[in-house]
Design a protein around this motif. Structure first.
Motif, PDB file in Angstrom:
ATOM      1  N   UNK A   1      -3.550   4.292   5.392  1.00  0.00           N
ATOM      2  CA  UNK A   1      -3.736   3.007   6.075  1.00  0.00           C
ATOM      3  C   UNK A   1      -3.164   1.821   5.339  1.00  0.00           C
ATOM      4  N   UNK A   2      -1.932   1.957   4.842  1.00  0.00           N
ATOM      5  CA  UNK A   2      -1.328   0.871   4.070  1.00  0.00           C
ATOM      6  C   UNK A   2      -1.052  -0.374   4.915  1.00  0.00           C
ATOM      7  N   UNK A   3      -0.415  -0.185   6.091  1.00  0.00           N
ATOM      8  CA  UNK A   3      -0.115  -1.333   6.928  1.00  0.00           C
ATOM      9  C   UNK A   3      -1.390  -1.993   7.446  1.00  0.00           C
ATOM     10  N   UNK A   4      -2.365  -1.175   7.823  1.00  0.00           N
ATOM     11  CA  UNK A   4      -3.642  -1.722   8.277  1.00  0.00           C
ATOM     12  C   UNK A   4      -4.282  -2.575   7.191  1.00  0.00           C
ATOM     13  N   UNK A   5      -4.198  -2.113   5.943  1.00  0.00           N
ATOM     14  CA  UNK A   5      -4.767  -2.882   4.832  1.00  0.00           C
ATOM     15  C   UNK A   5      -3.969  -4.147   4.576  1.00  0.00           C
ATOM     16  N   UNK A   6      -2.650  -4.076   4.712  1.00  0.00           N
ATOM     17  CA  UNK A   6      -1.815  -5.272   4.545  1.00  0.00           C
ATOM     18  C   UNK A   6      -2.215  -6.347   5.549  1.00  0.00           C
ATOM     19  N   UNK A   7      -2.329  -5.948   6.806  1.00  0.00           N
ATOM     20  CA  UNK A   7      -2.708  -6.908   7.851  1.00  0.00           C
ATOM     21  C   UNK A   7      -4.140  -7.392   7.625  1.00  0.00           C
ATOM     22  N   UNK A   8      -5.045  -6.474   7.318  1.00  0.00           N
ATOM     23  CA  UNK A   8      -6.434  -6.849   7.088  1.00  0.00           C
ATOM     24  C   UNK A   8      -6.584  -7.819   5.933  1.00  0.00           C
ATOM     25  N   UNK A   9      -5.834  -7.587   4.845  1.00  0.00           N
ATOM     26  CA  UNK A   9      -5.911  -8.485   3.690  1.00  0.00           C
ATOM     27  C   UNK A   9      -5.401  -9.875   4.053  1.00  0.00           C
ATOM     28  N   UNK A  10      -4.335  -9.927   4.854  1.00  0.00           N
ATOM     29  CA  UNK A  10      -3.870 -11.240   5.307  1.00  0.00           C
ATOM     30  C   UNK A  10      -4.949 -11.982   6.074  1.00  0.00           C
ATOM     31  N   UNK A  11      -5.597 -11.278   6.999  1.00  0.00           N
ATOM     32  CA  UNK A  11      -6.687 -11.899   7.754  1.00  0.00           C
ATOM     33  C   UNK A  11      -7.852 -12.272   6.837  1.00  0.00           C
TER      34      UNK A  11
END
Length: 556
Positions: free
Chosen positions: A70-80
């Motif tokens: 879930x790398x991309x999901x974590x990238x987006x989540x961290x931005x949020x």
């Protein structure tokens, strides 16, 4: 919980002009593609020069496993998450290739409540960037064949044309083909083939170029063939660089979209993380850094490929320096690295988690070699037990840093604020002392060997005399200062995808080397690497279609 596409479809999107305003981009500086996506104009980007940069956060991961990370999901989540704690932030990720979308991997927009939208557009034609890259690449291929048909003034050795064609689709039947059949009117017969668009050097060039002038210069330097006297033929020798740049003019402008929580997201470029460097474009990252205080980006595959290339290629060439690295891991993946089969991942196994953490530990050590602090993000799955989570956190704590449990997939920004706070603290502390792994002046063979030993944990990189002589000849031609781009399986530190964990006592065989003179790196192919994937026995395309309301179903 609803599916990813149902969540994305139900999202309340803001007009893209409002998203631009959060970063100080005026409506006149956006080139809209509908209501929810736009390109950022080149004049506006040029006007940002001289502004200070924000802090760059890289999200990477352990070696990918069938359990999912879930790398991309974590990238987006961290931005949020950073936005939720009051930070001015932008997310930078790659565009999706049609091949994986209709093949096996699926989309590339995140998942759950941590997604970039419009998801359907991003995973399909988006703003046409990949089509432009495909066209520019194939224009050059057509001009090579045309030049030979009309007399071959450059004296090209038709047996040594290295420039293949590309398309953005998985199609194994096109890997090796014969062109020019049917007589003299159709040119000349020769063997060639297709790669997928994300493997094109034009893609890598677009993602490393600073502006259109730099883009055209790099395109002109592309080596496409060899003359009969052994000297290289470049795209500029065929006078193709100007027309190729024209086709890429609009594609060079970064795309702006938004997350489910309206965080600005630059989605631009998508080079393969094997044959190329696997990062979004330099121009998108550099632009975001001028507009936001924190920029969250990712690199393809695990840290041994993506983060290594991000540091040694993208940061080196673009003058970037990450302030912090987030290393994504899951309890499930730790169990697989500890020897548990995918079918048995549902059962608690703290011992297997502990054994599997060796893979996590090597990635942590590798990031430390670049002088950048690392925080581990444990991407939570519902079946994770308290004991298994504690085992990962204890392992990481023993190495002097933190492993933070993240529930962004199910909860959005509310599930990742702890990680966001930790990342902001580390980035603001300014403790990073970034430096690439090797100097420019090191020999090409030694650079390859350095990555194999220090990043993969190998005893050495094995190259025969033919490969070493090729590297020496490139050094003599002035390419010795280029970084190396290692192409190997992402699933293991070795070249054997079935070897998990943190193995030792192995060699890395270098099968072939390729010069990407335009992109500005030397590719070392280790093991078997596929540049034109095939479709699986039951491709995702079989499940994709339109429902009665005309909406796309099955895309993700």
């Amino acid at each position: 919980m609803r599916s990813d596409i149902e969540i994305a479809r139900a999202a309340s999107k803001r007009p893209i002009q409002q998203i631009g305003q959060t970063l100080g981009i005026g409506a006149g500086d956006l080139v809209p593609y509908g209501h929810d996506k736009a390109k950022v104009s080149q004049p506006f980007i040029d006007s940002l020069q001289g502004r200070p940069d924000g802090k760059l956060i890289l999200v990477t991961a352990i070696n990918p496993t069938p359990a999912g990370e879930g790398k991309t999901t974590t990238t987006v989540g961290l931005g949020d998450g950073l936005a939720a704690i009051g930070k001015k932030v932008a997310v930078c990720i790659r565009e999706a290739s049609l091949g994986p979308c209709f093949g096996m991997k699926g989309g590339a927009a995140g998942g759950g409540r941590a997604q970039v939208i419009p998801m359907e557009d991003m995973n399909l034609h988006f703003t046409g960037d990949f089509h432009a890259i495909t066209s520019a690449h194939n224009l050059l291929a057509a001009m090579i064949d045309n030049h030979i048909t009309w007399g071959n003034a450059l004296d090209i050795d038709i047996r040594r044309i290295t420039w293949r064609r590309v398309m953005d689709m998985n199609d194994r039947a096109l890997r090796q083909i014969t062109t020019g059949l049917g007589g003299a009117a159709n040119g000349y017969a020769r063997e060639t083939g297709f790669d997928i668009t994300v493997a094109s050097e034009v893609m890598a060039i677009l993602c490393l170029a600073r502006d259109l002038a730099d883009l055209q210069d790099r395109v002109g330097r592309v080596v496409v063939a060899v003359r009969r006297d052994g000297t290289p033929v470049h795209a500029r020798d065929l006078k193709a660089d100007g027309a190729m740049t024209v086709l890429l003019r609009d594609a060079m402008q970064p795309n702006l979209v938004q997350t489910l929580e309206h965080t600005p997201a630059f989605v631009h470029g998508g080079p393969f993380a094997n044959i190329a460097h696997g990062c979004n474009s330099v121009i998108a990252t550099a632009t975001a850094l001028k507009l936001a205080d924190y920029v969250v980006t990712e690199a393809g595959f695990g840290a041994d490929l993506g983060a290594e290339k991000f540091m040694n290629i993208k940061c080196r060439k673009a003058g970037l320096a990450p302030a912090c690295v987030v290393l994504v891991a899951t309890v499930r993946a730790m169990k697989m690295n500890g020897g548990v089969a995918k079918a048995d991942l549902g059962a608690e196994d703290v011992a297997a988690v502990t054994v599997g953490c060796a893979n996590l530990g090597r990635h942590m050590d590798n990031i430390a070699r670049f002088g950048v602090p690392v925080i581990v993000a444990i991407n939570h799955f519902t079946g994770d037990t308290a004991g298994e989570i504690a085992a990962v956190q204890d392992f990481v704590a023993a190495r002097g840093t933190r492993a933070i449990l993240c529930r962004h997939w199910a909860e959005g920004s509310a599930g990742i604020t702890d990680l966001a706070q930790a990342v902001a603290e580390v980035a603001d502390a300014g403790v990073a002392d970034f430096a690439p792994l090797y100097p420019d002046a090191m020999g090409l063979a030694d650079k390859i060997d350095t990555v194999a030993r220090l990043i993969y944990g190998a005893d050495r990189a094995v190259m025969d005399d033919r490969i070493r002589d090729r590297l020496l000849s490139w050094e003599a031609e002035g390419y010795g200062d280029l970084p190396v781009c290692m192409a190997k399986t992402p699933y293991s530190f070795t070249t054997d995808p079935g070897v998990r964990g943190a193995p030792t006592g192995f060699d890395v065989p270098v099968r072939e080397v390729r010069l990407s003179a335009g992109a500005g790196f030397v590719v070392a192919i280790c093991g078997e690497i596929m540049t034109m994937p095939g479709l699986p026995s039951a491709p995702a395309a079989e499940r994709i279609g339109l429902n009665a309301a005309g909406q796309i179903e099955g895309l993700f």
